[in-house]
Design a protein around this motif. Structure first.
Motif, PDB file in Angstrom:
ATOM      1  N   CYS A 152     -25.819 -26.796  85.941  1.00 46.17           N
ATOM      2  CA  CYS A 152     -24.995 -27.923  85.528  1.00 46.17           C
ATOM      3  C   CYS A 152     -25.285 -29.135  86.396  1.00 46.17           C
ATOM      4  O   CYS A 152     -25.886 -29.023  87.470  1.00 46.17           O
ATOM      5  CB  CYS A 152     -23.508 -27.566  85.588  1.00 46.17           C
ATOM      6  N   GLY A 153     -24.849 -30.277  85.939  1.00 47.27           N
ATOM      7  CA  GLY A 153     -24.981 -31.507  86.703  1.00 47.27           C
ATOM      8  C   GLY A 153     -26.343 -32.158  86.546  1.00 47.27           C
ATOM      9  O   GLY A 153     -27.267 -31.592  85.963  1.00 47.27           O
ATOM     10  N   GLU A 154     -26.440 -33.361  87.088  1.00 46.91           N
ATOM     11  CA  GLU A 154     -27.663 -34.150  86.945  1.00 46.91           C
ATOM     12  C   GLU A 154     -28.102 -34.691  88.293  1.00 46.91           C
ATOM     13  O   GLU A 154     -27.276 -34.948  89.177  1.00 46.91           O
ATOM     14  CB  GLU A 154     -27.412 -35.341  86.023  1.00 46.91           C
ATOM     15  N   SER A 187     -18.924 -34.974  85.524  1.00 49.68           N
ATOM     16  CA  SER A 187     -19.987 -35.801  84.967  1.00 49.68           C
ATOM     17  C   SER A 187     -20.392 -35.315  83.577  1.00 49.68           C
ATOM     18  O   SER A 187     -20.209 -34.159  83.226  1.00 49.68           O
ATOM     19  CB  SER A 187     -21.200 -35.777  85.890  1.00 49.68           C
ATOM     20  N   GLN A 188     -20.912 -36.235  82.805  1.00 51.70           N
ATOM     21  CA  GLN A 188     -21.419 -35.896  81.480  1.00 51.70           C
ATOM     22  C   GLN A 188     -22.907 -36.175  81.455  1.00 51.70           C
ATOM     23  O   GLN A 188     -23.366 -37.175  81.963  1.00 51.70           O
ATOM     24  CB  GLN A 188     -20.754 -36.767  80.408  1.00 51.70           C
ATOM     25  N   LYS A 189     -23.627 -35.281  80.847  1.00 53.05           N
ATOM     26  CA  LYS A 189     -25.065 -35.453  80.736  1.00 53.05           C
ATOM     27  C   LYS A 189     -25.342 -36.378  79.563  1.00 53.05           C
ATOM     28  O   LYS A 189     -24.721 -36.281  78.508  1.00 53.05           O
ATOM     29  CB  LYS A 189     -25.714 -34.095  80.480  1.00 53.05           C
ATOM     30  N   GLU A 218     -26.636 -24.096  78.574  1.00 56.01           N
ATOM     31  CA  GLU A 218     -26.303 -25.361  79.228  1.00 56.01           C
ATOM     32  C   GLU A 218     -25.482 -26.220  78.270  1.00 56.01           C
ATOM     33  O   GLU A 218     -25.771 -26.282  77.074  1.00 56.01           O
ATOM     34  CB  GLU A 218     -27.585 -26.115  79.612  1.00 56.01           C
ATOM     35  N   PHE A 219     -24.444 -26.860  78.801  1.00 54.71           N
ATOM     36  CA  PHE A 219     -23.646 -27.813  78.030  1.00 54.71           C
ATOM     37  C   PHE A 219     -23.657 -29.147  78.767  1.00 54.71           C
ATOM     38  O   PHE A 219     -23.758 -29.182  79.999  1.00 54.71           O
ATOM     39  CB  PHE A 219     -22.208 -27.304  77.860  1.00 54.71           C
ATOM     40  N   PRO A 220     -23.514 -30.248  78.038  1.00 56.88           N
ATOM     41  CA  PRO A 220     -23.613 -31.551  78.714  1.00 56.88           C
ATOM     42  C   PRO A 220     -22.380 -31.897  79.546  1.00 56.88           C
ATOM     43  O   PRO A 220     -22.406 -32.852  80.315  1.00 56.88           O
ATOM     44  CB  PRO A 220     -23.804 -32.540  77.557  1.00 56.88           C
ATOM     45  N   ARG A 221     -21.295 -31.156  79.365  1.00 60.53           N
ATOM     46  CA  ARG A 221     -20.132 -31.315  80.233  1.00 60.53           C
ATOM     47  C   ARG A 221     -19.329 -30.024  80.161  1.00 60.53           C
ATOM     48  O   ARG A 221     -19.564 -29.169  79.311  1.00 60.53           O
ATOM     49  CB  ARG A 221     -19.269 -32.512  79.811  1.00 60.53           C
ATOM     50  N   ARG A 222     -18.353 -29.881  81.031  1.00 58.10           N
ATOM     51  CA  ARG A 222     -17.504 -28.693  81.042  1.00 58.10           C
ATOM     52  C   ARG A 222     -16.678 -28.648  79.759  1.00 58.10           C
ATOM     53  O   ARG A 222     -16.147 -29.670  79.311  1.00 58.10           O
ATOM     54  CB  ARG A 222     -16.582 -28.735  82.262  1.00 58.10           C
ATOM     55  N   PRO A 236     -12.269 -32.483  83.566  1.00 55.08           N
ATOM     56  CA  PRO A 236     -12.477 -31.204  84.253  1.00 55.08           C
ATOM     57  C   PRO A 236     -13.056 -31.429  85.646  1.00 55.08           C
ATOM     58  O   PRO A 236     -13.502 -32.521  85.982  1.00 55.08           O
ATOM     59  CB  PRO A 236     -13.488 -30.490  83.363  1.00 55.08           C
ATOM     60  N   GLU A 241     -32.721 -28.832  87.642  1.00 55.05           N
ATOM     61  CA  GLU A 241     -33.173 -29.523  86.430  1.00 55.05           C
ATOM     62  C   GLU A 241     -34.621 -29.186  86.081  1.00 55.05           C
ATOM     63  O   GLU A 241     -34.937 -28.901  84.939  1.00 55.05           O
ATOM     64  CB  GLU A 241     -33.008 -31.039  86.593  1.00 55.05           C
ATOM     65  N   PHE A 288     -18.532 -20.922  83.248  1.00 55.22           N
ATOM     66  CA  PHE A 288     -19.236 -22.035  83.877  1.00 55.22           C
ATOM     67  C   PHE A 288     -20.728 -21.916  83.586  1.00 55.22           C
ATOM     68  O   PHE A 288     -21.295 -20.827  83.641  1.00 55.22           O
ATOM     69  CB  PHE A 288     -18.990 -21.998  85.392  1.00 55.22           C
ATOM     70  N   PRO A 289     -21.405 -23.022  83.284  1.00 52.65           N
ATOM     71  CA  PRO A 289     -22.840 -22.929  83.007  1.00 52.65           C
ATOM     72  C   PRO A 289     -23.638 -22.590  84.275  1.00 52.65           C
ATOM     73  O   PRO A 289     -23.352 -23.127  85.354  1.00 52.65           O
ATOM     74  CB  PRO A 289     -23.216 -24.321  82.506  1.00 52.65           C
ATOM     75  N   LEU A 334     -20.680 -35.578  72.186  1.00 54.52           N
ATOM     76  CA  LEU A 334     -20.990 -34.282  72.784  1.00 54.52           C
ATOM     77  C   LEU A 334     -20.333 -33.151  72.010  1.00 54.52           C
ATOM     78  O   LEU A 334     -20.816 -32.038  71.987  1.00 54.52           O
ATOM     79  CB  LEU A 334     -20.517 -34.267  74.241  1.00 54.52           C
ATOM     80  N   TRP A 344     -15.775 -30.399  86.888  1.00 60.89           N
ATOM     81  CA  TRP A 344     -17.163 -30.841  86.792  1.00 60.89           C
ATOM     82  C   TRP A 344     -17.147 -32.052  85.876  1.00 60.89           C
ATOM     83  O   TRP A 344     -17.204 -31.969  84.677  1.00 60.89           O
ATOM     84  CB  TRP A 344     -18.003 -29.698  86.244  1.00 60.89           C
TER      85      TRP A 344
END
Lengths: 424, 424
Positions: B284-286, A141-143, B244-248, A137, B219, B280-281, A115, A139
């Protein structure tokens, strides 16, 4: 305006070799012409990508080291001048190569992409793990990001950088006009089809049609365009309204109730006509006559940085997107025979030829040749172009059904997806 | 948060009659409960629409005069309070009726809808022709507008007016919270399914699933949300980034390169992390954990006018859309048997039940009853709800596959699409 090219161009000199037992003679591009100028451009290349981490500056052979090869086909349908299409055909694949440089090692590593990368490219072996350390962190989860989506991101950014380069160089190098861009990248077993404009790609597999692109026109992108006009009314310059009406409103109709739809609606409703509704609609017309700002009939592509509304200084470029939609096709998931092809065509083909008619032509032409005769694909491209052009008869170019042939430039790529193993 | 209703509600008292030989006992709504509060609301009504042109103020019988009848089912999944769902269940169909009043004569006239109406409603017999006179404008073509698209426009505007009413009345009437809205209108032989939120509608016909809605979540609507944040950065209030980022991102990662995507991209690419990327994005999240502004997991619906980012005054409503997507299903185009049904469910059902599992339950339950037994549809709704809820076992509510049951409110409508002719 009927501008049909005279150019008859067959890219047989491009001897592309596929790695997965596919056809050697892969390419047929043909422009059939009725007039002197053709604003379509085409390009096919084998492109070698050297990772940024390579210490040596010299390019390495694809078979050695960590480089990557991709196969590339581009079809560029120019408008308002041929400069943008010509520039894109020369440079877009280089932008794609540049974007892929960061990914050379990542794409060849089956583990999920890191990432985060270190700040300075060139430090070997420092791609993952350590850069993700630290407290979890909030938040947490990782996408999951796939390898495919990195290639898609690389192609998307390459389109944007190509468009930016056209903007920078438009004064010095006469990059007049704009172009639709339909691009195919074959990389690591997958076919990426990127489309920005109204060209189209289909796969014909076992006689069946698989759409590989969508067209971007004032009709298909109406809501995006209207939303932009609504959020940034200054872009409409008191000349246009972001509302759509089914026909032009007459001043004497003020106060009556007219059908309309806005950026949120797909249906229609009546509204009382007010003074600002007399402005010209941002999006108007239907089918091939649909226009943004009464000017342009495609809403995605490269260039058009100087395009203005007729008799006005209002720029149209803010409403145009240079971003393609990318579809992925995994070649390794299917068995392909020599009659399975990917067909790319500019709107000159598709205006008068349906997907199914193309599939029928694929069947008719390819079955007339031996499966291992490479000239069959060039013959197919030629048949598709000449079929859409028609022949001179009854004071016009007529198709076999006596309808008028395409009045636009026609360019077609035929890319075989399968073939005898001996081609590998 | 696990809020599951205790309410067990079956709308068998609604004796809806279909005009086209469909089932008399049409409705089963059931809420199965694990806890005291249920924020879901449901509504089914037969609504009579009197045209605005009627001189008499008294409602006329559907069988006489020019009025129209529509059949209506609504499912409202509330959040952050039950006020919005409760208000929508009482009033949304009235807004739809109001919007349809202008269309009563037009929809019953097979000729194309008039593009322009006179300014003053109520003048009979002056709908078309004369109002289109005058010289042909330069943009001469007229767009064809279908009857369907007028109904769609009416439903869309009704959702918007419902949302506006919630905004006006939120202080006086305690319209707290917001709600997803899934609505079915059956009018003149066609079924209109309008969805704003993450509920879902499917048709099960001859055992096969036909999707009738799409879900609207952070999403699925990422690019719309990001575009709005990009074009109106003031809505992000220096607290959020539209990227958007895949994690914080951790502050210590400044200067490194992180995967990102913006409003134009579907793929991912690396960018150097800068100071504003530490915000913060916006999205976020899935999956079920996806959020807008770290707060809300659905992006369309009614209400939420007071919703703020946690520990902030930043409003979230500008990013939420009250507009539904409307799909049309022409009942007259197919033969329907008594086992063909339209199933509406809140996300409590669909979180733990696939479309195919619902189709299997439809087959299992309905085949256990006589085709003309109206209680079969209520039993089906009950089976779907109880199947998604599970039974208490092993310190939790367990499904038949031993997975955890839905922790959310569960509401299901079952609407039969066919039946013995004797029901007509």
């Amino acid at each position: 305006m009927t501008i049909v090219g005279f150019l008859f161009r067959s890219c047989q000199e491009s001897q592309l070799f596929w790695r997965h037992g596919l056809a050697r003679e892969t390419v047929g591009v043909i422009n059939a012409g009725k007039s002197r100028h053709n604003e379509d451009q085409a390009c096919c290349e084998v492109v070698y990508v050297e990772g940024r981490r390579s210490v040596s500056g010299a390019p390495r052979e694809p078979s050695r080291g960590q480089g990557l090869c991709f196969y590339y086909w581009g079809l560029f349908d120019g408008h308002a001048g041929g400069g943008a299409a010509e520039m894109a055909s020369r440079l877009l694949h280089r932008h794609i190569r540049e974007q892929l440089k960061d990914l050379v090692e990542i794409l060849q590593d089956p583990s999920p992409p890191p990432l985060c990368l270190p700040s300075i490219p060139g430090a070997p072996g420092s791609l993952d793990g350590p850069h993700l350390v630290g407290p979890q962190p909030s938040w947490s989860s990782q996408k999951e990001v796939t390898h495919d989506s990195l290639v898609i991101g690389a192609i998307e950014n390459a389109f944007q950088l190509m468009d930016e380069q056209m903007a920078w160089e438009r004064h010095g190098h006469q990059v007049e006009g704009g172009c639709c861009a339909l691009v195919v990248v074959y990389l690591l077993g997958k076919v990426y089809v990127a489309n920005a404009g109204d060209s189209r790609a289909i796969i014909v597999r076992n006689g069946e049609v698989i759409p590989m692109s969508r067209e971007f026109t004032p009709e298909t992108e109406r809501q995006r365009l209207q939303l932009l006009g609504f959020l940034k009314p200054e872009l409409l310059g008191n000349e246009f309204t972001h509302l759509e009406f089914p026909r032009r409103i007459q001043p004497k109709e003020l106060g009556q109730r007219m059908l309309y739809r806005d950026q949120n609606m797909t249906g229609w409703a009546y509204k009382k006509i007010e003074l600002e509704d007399l402005r010209f609609p941002l999006v108007c017309g239907e089918g091939k006559k649909a226009r943004v700002m009464a000017t342009i009939g495609v809403t995605r592509g490269l260039g058009d940085h100087n395009l203005k509304v007729c008799s006005s200084t209002l720029p149209i470029k803010p409403f145009l997107s240079c971003f393609p939609e990318v579809q992925v096709y995994d070649l390794t998931q299917y068995e392909h025979c020599p009659d399975d092809v990917l067909v790319l065509g500019t709107d000159g083909l598709w205006d008068v030829t349906s997907d199914c008619e193309v599939a029928a032509t694929v069947d008719r032409v390819l079955s007339a040749y031996e499966p291992n005769d490479p000239s069959r694909y060039t013959a197919l491209a030629q048949a598709l172009v000449l079929g859409a052009r028609g022949i001179p008869r009854d004071r016009g170019w007529r198709l076999s059904n006596n309808k008028l042939g395409s009045g636009d430039d026609i360019s077609v790529f035929v890319i075989p997806l399968g073939g005898p193993g001996s081609y590998s």
